[in-house]
Motif scaffolding. Structure first.
Motif, PDB file in Angstrom:
ATOM      1  N   ALA A   1    -122.852  21.021 106.096  1.00  0.00           N
ATOM      2  CA  ALA A   1    -122.769  19.880 107.737  1.00  0.00           C
ATOM      3  C   ALA A   1    -120.899  20.621 107.888  1.00  0.00           C
ATOM      4  O   ALA A   1    -120.529  20.485 109.600  1.00  0.00           O
TER       5      ALA A   1
ATOM      6  N   MET B   1    -124.341  19.236 117.692  1.00  0.00           N
ATOM      7  CA  MET B   1    -125.438  17.791 117.366  1.00  0.00           C
ATOM      8  C   MET B   1    -123.742  16.977 118.562  1.00  0.00           C
ATOM      9  O   MET B   1    -124.184  16.504 119.291  1.00  0.00           O
TER      10      MET B   1
ATOM     11  N   PHE C   1    -122.964  26.635 112.569  1.00  0.00           N
ATOM     12  CA  PHE C   1    -122.589  24.990 112.212  1.00  0.00           C
ATOM     13  C   PHE C   1    -122.950  24.146 113.661  1.00  0.00           C
ATOM     14  O   PHE C   1    -122.639  23.823 114.698  1.00  0.00           O
ATOM     15  N   ASP C   2    -124.231  23.576 112.891  1.00  0.00           N
ATOM     16  CA  ASP C   2    -125.308  22.802 113.673  1.00  0.00           C
ATOM     17  C   ASP C   2    -124.723  21.767 113.957  1.00  0.00           C
ATOM     18  O   ASP C   2    -124.680  20.988 115.075  1.00  0.00           O
ATOM     19  N   THR C   3    -122.989  21.044 113.285  1.00  0.00           N
ATOM     20  CA  THR C   3    -122.534  19.948 112.763  1.00  0.00           C
ATOM     21  C   THR C   3    -121.771  19.253 115.023  1.00  0.00           C
ATOM     22  O   THR C   3    -121.907  18.905 115.525  1.00  0.00           O
TER      23      THR C   3
ATOM     24  N   GLN D   1    -124.221  15.813 122.318  1.00  0.00           N
ATOM     25  CA  GLN D   1    -124.532  14.531 123.060  1.00  0.00           C
ATOM     26  C   GLN D   1    -123.173  14.597 124.151  1.00  0.00           C
ATOM     27  O   GLN D   1    -123.771  13.458 124.733  1.00  0.00           O
TER      28      GLN D   1
ATOM     29  N   MET E   1    -123.396  12.214 109.311  1.00  0.00           N
ATOM     30  CA  MET E   1    -122.040  12.783 109.439  1.00  0.00           C
ATOM     31  C   MET E   1    -122.238  13.317 110.688  1.00  0.00           C
ATOM     32  O   MET E   1    -121.280  13.316 111.590  1.00  0.00           O
ATOM     33  N   GLN E   2    -123.417  13.381 111.279  1.00  0.00           N
ATOM     34  CA  GLN E   2    -123.647  14.084 112.833  1.00  0.00           C
ATOM     35  C   GLN E   2    -123.837  13.338 113.096  1.00  0.00           C
ATOM     36  O   GLN E   2    -124.125  13.247 114.899  1.00  0.00           O
ATOM     37  N   ASN E   3    -123.506  12.153 112.807  1.00  0.00           N
ATOM     38  CA  ASN E   3    -124.230  10.874 113.825  1.00  0.00           C
ATOM     39  C   ASN E   3    -125.358  11.031 114.401  1.00  0.00           C
ATOM     40  O   ASN E   3    -125.544  10.153 115.359  1.00  0.00           O
TER      41      ASN E   3
END
Lengths: 330, 403
Positions: free
Chosen positions: A293, B129, B124-126, B133, A36-38
Motif C-alpha cells: 500500500a 486512489m 503506487f496504487d495508494t 478521489q 488503507m486506500q479509503n
C-alpha cells in the motif's frame, strides 16, 4: 505413531490448512489495503471465489508454448507445499532432521527455477522479460539471507545446540539468546531485519513487484497463464511466501502456546497452528500488505542495487560482528 | 526499426494495462534497455472530421464536445472561438469568466487523472486512489455548474448556456479553499519527497529543450522541457488576458530543468495551483450581465451566410489545441480540422524512450498524457510499395464489417 502423525500432518495441514490459509490471507491483505486506500474492498473470501472460478475457466495454451509450460505451475505448488514437510506450520514438521535448513533453501531456489521455467517456455516476450527479472531478483534476494542463516547455524553449531544445521537448532538458539546470551540480542534484531527484507523480496509486492509488474509487463511471468494453471501459479506464489514467513517464525519467533502447557495432544497442536497463523499474518502484514500500500515498484536495477548495495553490506557487517562477538566472549 | 532476432520486441498496445486508450508503441529491447521505438496510431479511428463536414455549424458543436472524453470543454471552446472569429461576434464579459472557470476546472481534473495514472503505472496504487478521489470532487463541481460530469454542454457560440448562481459560487469558493488549504500541500509534499516517485519519475523519458523544439511538442510536455510557452498568456483569448497567473516551468520551482517525467508531472501539479488561483480570481471578478450575446439576425442564418477561414487556439489541459474551419456559404464547414495536443506530443516518445529501461516506458508514455480518441487518424500505406492512398468512408465501413 510417527507414521500416523506424518500422514495426518500431510493431509490435514499441508493439503488443507495451508492452501486455505494462503487464500484467506490474500483476502485479508486485500481488505486491509482497501481500508488503507479509503476503499471498501472485496469480501474476505473473494480469493476463494476467484480460485474456484479460475479452476472452471477454459485454459488457453499459446501455440508457441512447450510442454513444460503446463507442468510448471503444478511443480511450483508441489515444491512450495513440500517445504512444509520440513518447516513447522505450528506443530512439529514430520521430516525435520539434521541439515534440513540446507534442503529448505534448495527447495526455495528450486521453486524459483520452476517459477521461471513456465514463463520462459511460453514464448511471450512479456513473460520472458518477467522471467529474466525474476532470475535477477532471486540472485539478489537469496544471498544475504543465506549468509545470515549460515552464520546463525554456525553459531548454533559452535554452541552445540541441537542437530547441526537444522531449523530446530536455530529455534533453540533464538530462545537461548533471549534467556541466556543477552548480549546477542542486537545482532538477533539485525538478523531478523535481514530476514524480513528477504521475505518482502520473496513476496514481491510494492517496491519488489518487479516480476509481475502489471502495468509494465501485463502480469510478467503469469501473463500467458489462464484457467487452472493461473489459479495454481498464483496459489504457489502465496504458499511460498507463507513458507518464507514460516521459516522466519521457526527461526526467530519459536515461542508457542504448547511450550507453556503440560499436555501434548491435539488441542495443543491446534492452538499452535492458530498461533502460527497469527504470527505469519503479522509478519506478512509488514512484508506484504503495508509495503504494497505504501510504495511503488523499483526498477530492476534499483532492485539489484538495493539488495547488493544496501542489504549485502549489512549482512557482511552482521556476520563479521557475530564472529567478533563470539571470539571475544569465548 | 531494427530487424534482428537477438532483440526482443515488446508491443505496448494496442491493448495493454498501462494504456488507457489504444495506440501502439513497439519497443525493441536489449535486455532491459530500449534500443528502438515505433509509435503507431489508427486503432480508434472514428472519422469525426468527415462526419462533421456533412453537418451544420450548430451540430458540429455537439461533435466537438464528443471529440474527447476528458477535454471536452477545450474542444468546444476552440470550436466556439473559431466560429466567433469568423462571424466577428463579441461575447459578454460574464460569459468569458464562466468559460475560464469551467476550462480551469477541466484542467484540474485532467491533470489529477493523468498524475493518478502515472502513479498507477509506477505501481503506487495508494496515490492513484487518493488523486482519483480528489478528481471526483472536481467532477462534482463541474456537475454542479454545468449539469454534466463529462460532456458539459455549457458552451455555445456567442456565450455560455448556464449561469453561475450564488449557491454555485459559494460551493466553488469552498471547493477552492479546501483544495488550496488541505489538499494541495499534501499532494505537493508527497510528490516532492516520496521515494517511489523519485525512483521512478526522475530520469524517465528525458526530452531535451532542443528535441522539444524539433518535435514541436505542446503543453506540459513543452513546459516540462523548460520552454516557457502557454497559449493562455502568449496569445490570450477571452478572459485570460486580464487574469493574473503564472506559466509553470520546472526552472521556476526547482531551479533546474531535466525534462523528464518528473518535471512534466511537476508542471501539471503546480498548474493545478495556478488553475485554482484563476478560478478564485474569476469568481471574485465575475461581472454581472448577460451570459449570451444578442444577435440582430438569428444565429443559424448568420452561420449559413458564413464564408472564409478561421483558426481558434486554446490551451487545453494537454497543450495547444487548434481548430481550423473553412466555410463557404454552406450549411456546415467545408473543412473542419482538429489538431490535438497528443498528435504533437506522441511522436516525441521516440526520443524520450530511447536508452531508457522497459520499466520507464509505461511512466513515460503516461507522462505525455496521451489521448488517442482525440488524435486518432489513419493513413493507409501499401507496405510493399510504400505508396500512400486514401479510402472512402464507405470502403472503410465495408472493411470494418468484413472483419
Amino acid at each position: 505413531m510417527d507414521i500416523v502423525y506424518t500422514i495426518a500432518y500431510t493431509i490435514l495441514v499441508i493439503l488443507i490448512v495451508v492452501p486455505l490459509y494462503s487464500l484467506l490471507i490474500q483476502g485479508i491483505d486485500r481488505k486491509i489495503v482497501a481500508r488503507m486506500q479509503n476503499r471498501v474492498g472485496p469480501p474476505i473470501i473473494q480469493p476463494f471465489y476467484d480460485f474456484l472460478k479460475l479452476i472452471g475457466k477454459e485454459q488457453i495454451i499459446p501455440t508457441t508454448a512447450r510442454r513444460v509450460f503446463l507442468w510448471a505451475p503444478m511443480l511450483c505448488v508441489s515444491v512450495a507445499l513440500l517445504g512444509f514437510m520440513y518447516v513447522p506450520f505450528g506443530t512439529r514438521a514430520p521430516l525435520s532432521t539434521r541439515g534440513d535448513i540446507i534442503f529448505i533453501m534448495y527447495l526455495i531456489l528450486m521453486f524459483s527455477a520452476f517459477y521461471v521455467l513456465g514463463p520462459m517456455a511460453s514464448g511471450s516476450p512479456f513473460a520472458l522479460v518477467g522471467a529474466q527479472r525474476k532470475l535477477i531478483a532471486v540472485t539478489s534476494i537469496e544471498v544475504p539471507f543465506l549468509m545470515t542463516i549460515g552464520a546463525l547455524s554456525w553459531l548454533a553449531y559452535r554452541l552445540d545446540i541441537g542437530k547441526p544445521f537444522s531449523l530446530e537448532a536455530l529455534s533453540t538458539l533464538s530462545m537461548l539468546i533471549w534467556t541466556q546470551y543477552y548480549y546477542l540480542i542486537p545482532l538477533w534484531f539485525i538478523a531478523f531485519l535481514i530476514a524480513m527484507i528477504w521475505l518482502a523480496g520473496e513476496a514481491g509486492k510494492g517496491f519488489f513487484d518487479v516480476t509481475e509488474a502489471e502495468t509494465e509487463l501485463g502480469g510478467g511471468v503469469e501473463v500467458e497463464y489462464s484457467g487452472v494453471s493461473l489459479a495454481f501459479y498464483k496459489l504457489a506464489h502465496v504458499v511460498i511466501t507463507i513458507l518464507g514467513a514460516s521459516i522466519i517464525t521457526a527461526i526467530f519467533i519459536p515461542w508457542k502456546p504448547s511450550l507453556t502447557m503440560s499436555t501434548d495432544g491435539i488441542i495443543a497442536s491446534v492452538l499452535d497452528i492458530l498461533w502460527h497463523m497469527f504470527i505469519v499474518f503479522v509478519l506478512l502484514l509488514f512484508a506484504y500488505t503495508i509495503i504494497r500500500a505504501a510504495s511503488g515498484r523499483f526498477k530492476i536495477d534499483q532492485f539489484a542495487v538495493f539488495y547488493w548495495g544496501r542489504v549485502l553490506p549489512l549482512t557482511i557487517a552482521f556476520v563479521i560482528s557475530l564472529y567478533v562477538a563470539i571470539a571475544i566472549i569465548w | 526499426m531494427i530487424e534482428d532476432k537477438e532483440f526482443i520486441r515488446i508491443p505496448i498496445g494496442p491493448i495493454h494495462p498501462a494504456l488507457e486508450e489504444p495506440f501502439k508503441v513497439t519497443i525493441v529491447t536489449d535486455g532491459e534497455e530500449i534500443v528502438d521505438v515505433d509509435v503507431r496510431f489508427g486503432y480508434n479511428y472514428r472519422g469525426l472530421e468527415w462526419i462533421a463536414q456533412r453537418r451544420n455549424f450548430i451540430n458540429v458543436m455537439y461533435m466537438a464536445e464528443r471529440v474527447c472524453g476528458i477535454c471536452s470543454f477545450a474542444h468546444t471552446y476552440a470550436y466556439a472561438i473559431t466560429v466567433e472569429n469568423l462571424i466577428g461576434q463579441e461575447i459578454p464579459e460574464r460569459a468569458k469568466y464562466i468559460r475560464a472557470i469551467v476550462a480551469e476546472l477541466e484542467r484540474i481534473h485532467s491533470h489529477l487523472l493523468i498524475t493518478a495514472v502515472m502513479a498507477h503505472n509506477a505501481g503506487f496504487d495508494t496515490w492513484f486512489m487518493r488523486l482519483m478521489q480528489l478528481r471526483e470532487k472536481t467532477m462534482d463541481m463541474l456537475e454542479l455548474i454545468t449539469g454534466n460530469r463529462v460532456n458539459y454542454a455549457i458552451m455555445t457560440i456567442g456565450g455560455v448556456r448556464r449561469d453561475i448562481g450564488d449557491k454555485e459560487k459559494r460551493m466553488l469558493t469552498e471547493y477552492v479553499d479546501y483544495m488550496q488549504r488541505k489538499v494541495l500541500p499534501e499532494i505537493i509534499d508527497l510528490f516532492m519527497y516520496n521515494k517511489t516517485i523519485e525512483n521512478r519519475f526522475i530520469g524517465a523519458g528525458i526530452l531535451s529543450k532542443e528535441d522539444a523544439r524539433a518535435y514541436s511538442v505542446v503543453g506540459p510536455v513543452l513546459r516540462g522541457s523548460g520552454i516557457d510557452h502557454d497559449i493562455r498568456r502568449d496569445f490570450p483569448y477571452d478572459a485570460y488576458g486580464s487574469l493574473d497567473f503564472e506559466v509553470i516551468t520546472p526552472k521556476k520551482i526547482l531551479g533546474n530543468v531535466r525534462g523528464d517525467s518528473y518535471d512534466r508531472t511537476l508542471v501539471r501539479i503546480f498548474e493545478i495551483v495556478e488553475s485554482l488561483k484563476i478560478i478564485e480570481e474569476s469568481l471574485e471578478r465575475l461581472p454581472s450581465g448577460p451570459i449570451h450575446g444578442k444577435q440582430m439576425i438569428p444565429l443559424p442564418i448568420t452561420l449559413k451566410r458564413l464564408s472564409g477561414r478561421s483558426i481558434g487556439r486554446v490551451e487545453a489541459p494537454r497543450g495547444e489545441l487548434l481548430h481550423y474551419i473553412l466555410a463557404g456559404n454552406s450549411e456546415g464547414p467545408i473543412r473542419w480540422k482538429v489538431r490535438t495536443p497528443t498528435e504533437a506530443n506522441a511522436y516525441a516518445l521516440k526520443v524520450m524512450l530511447k536508452g531508457d529501461q522497459i520499466a520507464d516506458a509505461p511512466v513515460t508514455i503516461a507522462s505525455i498524457d496521451p489521448c488517442i480518441s482525440c488524435c486518432d487518424r489513419i493513413t493507409i500505406i501499401d507496405t510493399n510499395t510504400g505508396e500512400k492512398y486514401e479510402k472512402t468512408f464507405d470502403e472503410l465501413l465495408r472493411l470494418k464489417s468484413e472483419r
